[in-house]
Design an enzyme around this catalytic site. Structure first.
Site, PDB file in Angstrom:
ATOM      1  N   ARG A  72     -41.697 -67.672  21.479  1.00  0.00           N
ATOM      2  CA  ARG A  72     -41.594 -66.212  21.406  1.00  0.00           C
ATOM      3  C   ARG A  72     -40.795 -65.821  20.172  1.00  0.00           C
ATOM      4  O   ARG A  72     -40.140 -66.654  19.530  1.00  0.00           O
ATOM      5  CB  ARG A  72     -40.891 -65.667  22.653  1.00  0.00           C
ATOM      6  CG  ARG A  72     -39.481 -66.203  22.839  1.00  0.00           C
ATOM      7  CD  ARG A  72     -38.676 -65.405  23.835  1.00  0.00           C
ATOM      8  NE  ARG A  72     -37.425 -66.087  24.168  1.00  0.00           N
ATOM      9  CZ  ARG A  72     -36.339 -66.085  23.423  1.00  0.00           C
ATOM     10  NH1 ARG A  72     -36.335 -65.470  22.251  1.00  0.00           N
ATOM     11  NH2 ARG A  72     -35.237 -66.726  23.807  1.00  0.00           N
ATOM     12  N   GLY A  73     -40.808 -64.513  19.867  1.00  0.00           N
ATOM     13  CA  GLY A  73     -39.927 -64.010  18.833  1.00  0.00           C
ATOM     14  C   GLY A  73     -38.501 -63.956  19.340  1.00  0.00           C
ATOM     15  O   GLY A  73     -38.215 -64.213  20.505  1.00  0.00           O
ATOM     16  N   ALA A 144     -33.552 -57.490  27.731  1.00  0.00           N
ATOM     17  CA  ALA A 144     -34.012 -58.174  26.520  1.00  0.00           C
ATOM     18  C   ALA A 144     -35.536 -58.210  26.472  1.00  0.00           C
ATOM     19  O   ALA A 144     -36.207 -58.205  27.508  1.00  0.00           O
ATOM     20  CB  ALA A 144     -33.458 -59.598  26.481  1.00  0.00           C
ATOM     21  N   ILE A 145     -36.056 -58.255  25.249  1.00  0.00           N
ATOM     22  CA  ILE A 145     -37.496 -58.371  25.023  1.00  0.00           C
ATOM     23  C   ILE A 145     -37.750 -59.500  24.033  1.00  0.00           C
ATOM     24  O   ILE A 145     -37.092 -59.584  22.993  1.00  0.00           O
ATOM     25  CB  ILE A 145     -38.091 -57.068  24.457  1.00  0.00           C
ATOM     26  CG1 ILE A 145     -37.946 -55.924  25.458  1.00  0.00           C
ATOM     27  CG2 ILE A 145     -39.570 -57.256  24.102  1.00  0.00           C
ATOM     28  CD1 ILE A 145     -38.474 -54.599  24.940  1.00  0.00           C
ATOM     29  N   GLY A 146     -38.705 -60.350  24.355  1.00  0.00           N
ATOM     30  CA  GLY A 146     -39.152 -61.381  23.429  1.00  0.00           C
ATOM     31  C   GLY A 146     -40.614 -61.662  23.720  1.00  0.00           C
ATOM     32  O   GLY A 146     -40.954 -62.062  24.838  1.00  0.00           O
ATOM     33  N   ALA A 159     -36.551 -59.283  30.212  1.00  0.00           N
ATOM     34  CA  ALA A 159     -35.558 -59.719  31.196  1.00  0.00           C
ATOM     35  C   ALA A 159     -34.605 -58.560  31.434  1.00  0.00           C
ATOM     36  O   ALA A 159     -33.944 -58.098  30.495  1.00  0.00           O
ATOM     37  CB  ALA A 159     -34.803 -60.941  30.691  1.00  0.00           C
ATOM     38  N   CYS A 175     -28.896 -63.496  21.514  1.00  0.00           N
ATOM     39  CA  CYS A 175     -29.852 -62.770  20.666  1.00  0.00           C
ATOM     40  C   CYS A 175     -29.346 -62.608  19.237  1.00  0.00           C
ATOM     41  O   CYS A 175     -29.812 -61.739  18.500  1.00  0.00           O
ATOM     42  CB  CYS A 175     -30.186 -61.409  21.275  1.00  0.00           C
ATOM     43  SG  CYS A 175     -30.848 -61.507  22.953  1.00  0.00           S
TER      44      CYS A 175
END
Length: 222
Positions: A72-73, A144-146, A159, A175
Site C-alpha cells: 500500500r501507499g 488512517a488511510i493507505g 483504520a 505514518c
C-alpha cells in the site's frame, strides 16, 4: 446493489494480518476478473505493525519488533484490537479518480465520528482523518488511510481508532509524522466505543457513495 460487505471478524475474534492479506488478494483477483462483486471487508486485526512503500528504516519500531511489509501507499503504522479496519475491494467507476476515492473514504469516517460528537476533519498535507489541536492536545490522528489501486480495483483501506491501546505508537514514528499525536474515539468522548459499535454506521455511510464509486458488473471502467 453491486456492492457487498463482509465481516471477517470483530472482537473477540481478531484476524491475523497475513490471513486478511491473502483474502484481499484472492478477492481482488476475482473482482478484476468479474467473478465477484465489489466488496468491503470489515474486521479487527490481531496486533501487528505494517510498513507501506514509503517507510524509512529510522521509522521502524525502536525495540526491533517485526514488521510486515505491504504494497500500500504510506508509511509505518500499527493495527490491532480496538481498531475498525475496512478493506474496500472496489472496481472503480473512474479509474483516474483516486483522489476522489480517498476523499470519500475520509468523508465516511468524518460522518461516523460526528454521530459521537467528534469534530474530525481533514488537515491539508496530512493523510487520514484528524482532530485538530485544542485544549486537549496538538493535532491528533484518529483514522488512517493507505490504499493501492491495481487494474482499476482498490486494495487496503482505512483504520479507525475506536478503543485501541495507544502504547504501540510510542515504539514507532507513526505514518512518518513527528509533530502530531494519535487518539481514539473513546479517548475523545470519554466513552467506551468499540469497532462493533460503529460498523453498521460505517456501512450506512459508505453506501451513500456506492453509485459514485463502484462500476456496475455490466459497465466498463471509464
Amino acid at each position: 446493489m453491486t456492492l457487498e460487505f463482509s465481516g471477517l471478524g470483530l472482537a473477540p475474534e481478531f484476524v491475523d494480518y497475513q490471513h486478511a492479506w491473502d483474502v484481499q488478494r484472492e478477492l481482488h483477483g476475482k473482482v478484476v476478473a468479474g467473478e465477484a462483486p465489489s466488496t468491503v471487508l470489515l474486521l479487527e486485526h490481531a496486533a501487528v505493525y505494517t510498513a507501506g512503500k514509503l517507510t524509512e528504516d529510522h521509522e521502524r519500531p525502536f525495540d526491533g519488533t517485526p514488521v510486515v511489509a505491504v504494497d500500500r501507499g504510506g508509511k509505518l503504522t500499527w493495527h490491532g484490537p480496538g481498531q475498525l479496519i475496512a478493506y474496500p475491494i472496489l472496481k472503480l467507476k473512474n479509474r483516474a479518480g483516486i483522489r476522489d476515492y480517498v476523499e470519500r473514504l475520509e468523508a465516511v469516517m468524518i460522518a461516523v465520528m460526528a454521530d459521537y460528537g467528534i469534530r474530525a476533519e481533514r488537515i491539508k498535507g496530512r493523510a487520514g482523518v484528524w482532530v485538530k489541536a485544542d485544549a486537549n492536545g496538538p493535532d491528533r490522528k484518529i483514522a488512517a488511510i493507505g490504499i493501492r489501486v491495481l487494474n482499476g480495483v482498490t486494495m487496503h483501506g482505512v483504520a479507525i481508532n475506536c478503543s485501541n491501546d495507544l502504547a504501540p505508537y510510542g515504539q514507532i514514528i507513526a505514518c512518518g509524522i513527528t509533530d502530531a499525536g494519535v487518539t481514539t474515539m473513546s479517548r475523545e468522548t470519554g466513552k467506551d466505543i468499540r469497532p462493533a459499535d460503529i460498523a453498521e454506521r460505517f456501512v450506512e455511510e459508505f453506501r451513500k457513495h456506492e453509485e459514485a464509486l463502484v462500476s456496475s458488473p455490466e459497465g466498463a471502467l471509464l
